[in-house]
Design a protein around this motif. Sequence first.
Motif, mmCIF file in Angstrom:
data_model
loop_
_atom_site.group_PDB
_atom_site.id
_atom_site.type_symbol
_atom_site.label_atom_id
_atom_site.label_comp_id
_atom_site.label_asym_id
_atom_site.label_seq_id
_atom_site.Cartn_x
_atom_site.Cartn_y
_atom_site.Cartn_z
ATOM 1 N N PHE A 131 59.571 -33.890 -23.138
ATOM 2 C CA PHE A 131 58.680 -33.155 -23.372
ATOM 3 C C PHE A 131 57.999 -32.274 -22.219
ATOM 4 O O PHE A 131 58.283 -32.495 -20.948
ATOM 5 C CB PHE A 131 57.448 -34.564 -23.551
ATOM 6 C CG PHE A 131 57.400 -35.477 -23.909
ATOM 7 C CD1 PHE A 131 58.279 -35.516 -25.173
ATOM 8 C CD2 PHE A 131 56.735 -37.021 -23.980
ATOM 9 C CE1 PHE A 131 58.625 -36.459 -26.438
ATOM 10 C CE2 PHE A 131 57.101 -38.072 -24.303
ATOM 11 C CZ PHE A 131 57.628 -38.000 -25.451
ATOM 12 N N HIS A 132 57.626 -31.095 -22.908
ATOM 13 C CA HIS A 132 57.681 -29.885 -21.622
ATOM 14 C C HIS A 132 56.337 -29.992 -21.442
ATOM 15 O O HIS A 132 54.738 -30.499 -21.832
ATOM 16 C CB HIS A 132 56.641 -28.699 -22.993
ATOM 17 C CG HIS A 132 58.785 -28.133 -23.184
ATOM 18 N ND1 HIS A 132 59.594 -28.872 -24.555
ATOM 19 C CD2 HIS A 132 58.860 -27.263 -22.813
ATOM 20 C CE1 HIS A 132 60.096 -27.855 -24.661
ATOM 21 N NE2 HIS A 132 60.652 -26.779 -23.668
ATOM 22 N N HIS A 133 56.342 -29.912 -19.503
ATOM 23 C CA HIS A 133 54.887 -28.944 -18.949
ATOM 24 C C HIS A 133 54.799 -28.077 -19.817
ATOM 25 O O HIS A 133 55.227 -26.911 -20.420
ATOM 26 C CB HIS A 133 55.324 -29.478 -17.395
ATOM 27 C CG HIS A 133 54.336 -29.062 -17.052
ATOM 28 N ND1 HIS A 133 53.384 -28.337 -16.429
ATOM 29 C CD2 HIS A 133 53.409 -30.193 -15.988
ATOM 30 C CE1 HIS A 133 52.394 -28.523 -15.358
ATOM 31 N NE2 HIS A 133 52.512 -29.501 -15.516
ATOM 32 N N PRO A 134 53.320 -27.873 -19.767
ATOM 33 C CA PRO A 134 52.607 -26.141 -20.232
ATOM 34 C C PRO A 134 53.135 -25.393 -19.076
ATOM 35 O O PRO A 134 52.791 -24.300 -20.110
ATOM 36 C CB PRO A 134 51.090 -26.583 -20.244
ATOM 37 C CG PRO A 134 50.894 -27.552 -20.160
ATOM 38 C CD PRO A 134 51.593 -28.269 -20.174
ATOM 39 N N ASP A 135 53.597 -25.382 -17.743
ATOM 40 C CA ASP A 135 53.399 -23.984 -17.886
ATOM 41 C C ASP A 135 55.819 -24.191 -17.037
ATOM 42 O O ASP A 135 55.617 -23.035 -16.621
ATOM 43 C CB ASP A 135 54.070 -24.427 -15.822
ATOM 44 C CG ASP A 135 52.313 -25.035 -15.368
ATOM 45 O OD1 ASP A 135 51.605 -24.195 -16.346
ATOM 46 O OD2 ASP A 135 52.281 -25.765 -13.927
ATOM 47 N N GLU A 136 56.220 -24.755 -18.057
ATOM 48 C CA GLU A 136 57.309 -24.377 -18.399
ATOM 49 C C GLU A 136 57.645 -23.528 -20.055
ATOM 50 O O GLU A 136 58.659 -23.166 -20.320
ATOM 51 C CB GLU A 136 58.342 -25.740 -19.259
ATOM 52 C CG GLU A 136 58.754 -27.136 -18.335
ATOM 53 C CD GLU A 136 59.302 -27.546 -18.575
ATOM 54 O OE1 GLU A 136 60.114 -27.949 -17.801
ATOM 55 O OE2 GLU A 136 58.896 -28.863 -19.226
ATOM 56 N N LEU A 137 56.231 -23.308 -20.870
ATOM 57 C CA LEU A 137 56.319 -22.605 -21.712
ATOM 58 C C LEU A 137 56.714 -21.671 -21.753
ATOM 59 O O LEU A 137 57.462 -20.661 -22.740
ATOM 60 C CB LEU A 137 55.072 -23.114 -22.573
ATOM 61 C CG LEU A 137 55.000 -24.404 -22.510
ATOM 62 C CD1 LEU A 137 53.563 -24.590 -23.527
ATOM 63 C CD2 LEU A 137 56.024 -25.082 -23.786
ATOM 64 N N VAL A 138 56.679 -20.540 -20.883
ATOM 65 C CA VAL A 138 56.409 -19.481 -20.789
ATOM 66 C C VAL A 138 57.910 -18.639 -20.309
ATOM 67 O O VAL A 138 58.852 -17.880 -21.229
ATOM 68 C CB VAL A 138 55.986 -18.158 -19.561
ATOM 69 C CG1 VAL A 138 55.963 -17.284 -19.615
ATOM 70 C CG2 VAL A 138 54.589 -18.869 -20.817
ATOM 71 N N GLY A 139 58.191 -19.434 -19.181
ATOM 72 C CA GLY A 139 59.694 -18.893 -18.866
ATOM 73 C C GLY A 139 60.852 -18.886 -19.609
ATOM 74 O O GLY A 139 61.900 -18.235 -19.997
ATOM 75 N N GLU A 140 61.104 -20.857 -20.864
ATOM 76 C CA GLU A 140 62.156 -20.648 -21.171
ATOM 77 C C GLU A 140 62.453 -19.575 -22.807
ATOM 78 O O GLU A 140 63.344 -18.510 -22.381
ATOM 79 C CB GLU A 140 62.437 -21.894 -22.150
ATOM 80 C CG GLU A 140 62.255 -23.094 -21.582
ATOM 81 C CD GLU A 140 62.250 -24.285 -21.832
ATOM 82 O OE1 GLU A 140 62.060 -24.185 -23.100
ATOM 83 O OE2 GLU A 140 61.722 -25.698 -20.753
ATOM 84 N N PRO A 141 61.195 -19.002 -23.059
ATOM 85 C CA PRO A 141 61.250 -17.873 -24.249
ATOM 86 C C PRO A 141 61.758 -16.411 -23.325
ATOM 87 O O PRO A 141 62.798 -15.729 -24.088
ATOM 88 C CB PRO A 141 60.046 -18.127 -24.725
ATOM 89 C CG PRO A 141 59.457 -18.778 -24.281
ATOM 90 C CD PRO A 141 60.357 -19.902 -23.756
ATOM 91 N N ALA A 142 60.971 -16.387 -22.324
ATOM 92 C CA ALA A 142 61.773 -15.201 -21.466
ATOM 93 C C ALA A 142 62.862 -14.431 -20.819
ATOM 94 O O ALA A 142 62.767 -13.878 -21.019
ATOM 95 C CB ALA A 142 60.680 -15.372 -19.841
ATOM 96 N N GLU A 143 63.545 -16.307 -20.582
ATOM 97 C CA GLU A 143 64.766 -16.160 -20.026
ATOM 98 C C GLU A 143 65.290 -15.207 -21.462
ATOM 99 O O GLU A 143 66.650 -14.766 -21.336
ATOM 100 C CB GLU A 143 64.863 -17.429 -19.170
ATOM 101 C CG GLU A 143 66.306 -17.252 -19.182
ATOM 102 C CD GLU A 143 66.856 -18.730 -17.995
ATOM 103 O OE1 GLU A 143 68.014 -18.896 -18.296
ATOM 104 O OE2 GLU A 143 66.216 -19.110 -17.547
#
Length: 266
Positions: free
Chosen positions: A191-203
């Motif tokens: 279950f993702h925290h909303p703050d994680e949602l940018v970092g993974e695709p950006a990486e």
Amino acid sequence: MLKPEIMDFYRQGGERDRLAAGQGRLEFLRTWDVLTRVLPPPPAAVVDVGGATGVYAGPLARAGYAVHVVDPVPEHVAEAAALPGVTAARGDARALPAADHSVDAVLLFGPLYHLPERADRVAVWREAGRVVRPGGVVVGATISRFASLFDGFVKDYFSDPRFRPLVERALVDGLHHNLDAERTWFTTAYFHHPDELVGEPAEAGLDVRRRVAVEGPLWMAEHRLTELLASREGTDLVLELSRRVEEEPSLLGASSHVLTVATAPH
């Protein structure tokens, strides 16, 4: 490709009707609403990764898209492949059976739920970026870190003492580790925290465009959803209100699902 308890969960056939009513119907309508606004127009080629029985692939094909479903569950693949205009194959989201830059859009509606390691989730995004054309769209669905807490309250799951430890663990690190053989609740997931949602695709090298709450907080009025979604007027109201707050950062965690919309760099 999947942990045994996850494969067993999906082989029960629950995905066939899960989005037909109530909270599930809201999830479908809102996801479809977002797709109509972010996907390139038909006849674009779409790879639906984790597409299950084709609940989105079927409507996309009817709308004129060329849709290929990739899913690890054999029963899902068989059902999806039987839909008019849809092709399907078993596969792993980390190694898609598609050539580089060969499709216009990739949907990740499932694989990000069931990979507990961040490196694997980044690999999924990176693989989507490999097969999509420059400027193409990648849409990833994730489950909110707080989904089981809210869902458990609404559905009275906390009356079962086995449920609370699942929620407590998920709140700490996102891991919903469910080995319950009776499949009382959702299977093992991340279950993702909303703050994680940018970092993974950006990486993974993608450009993140939007984070969109799917159900928003309205899903918790589950007792009213069936009534509202039974009429055109009620459905229009739910969709209108949901759109008004779909990108409000303070409400992302109150939605059961969040869509992250990214594009491949030109």
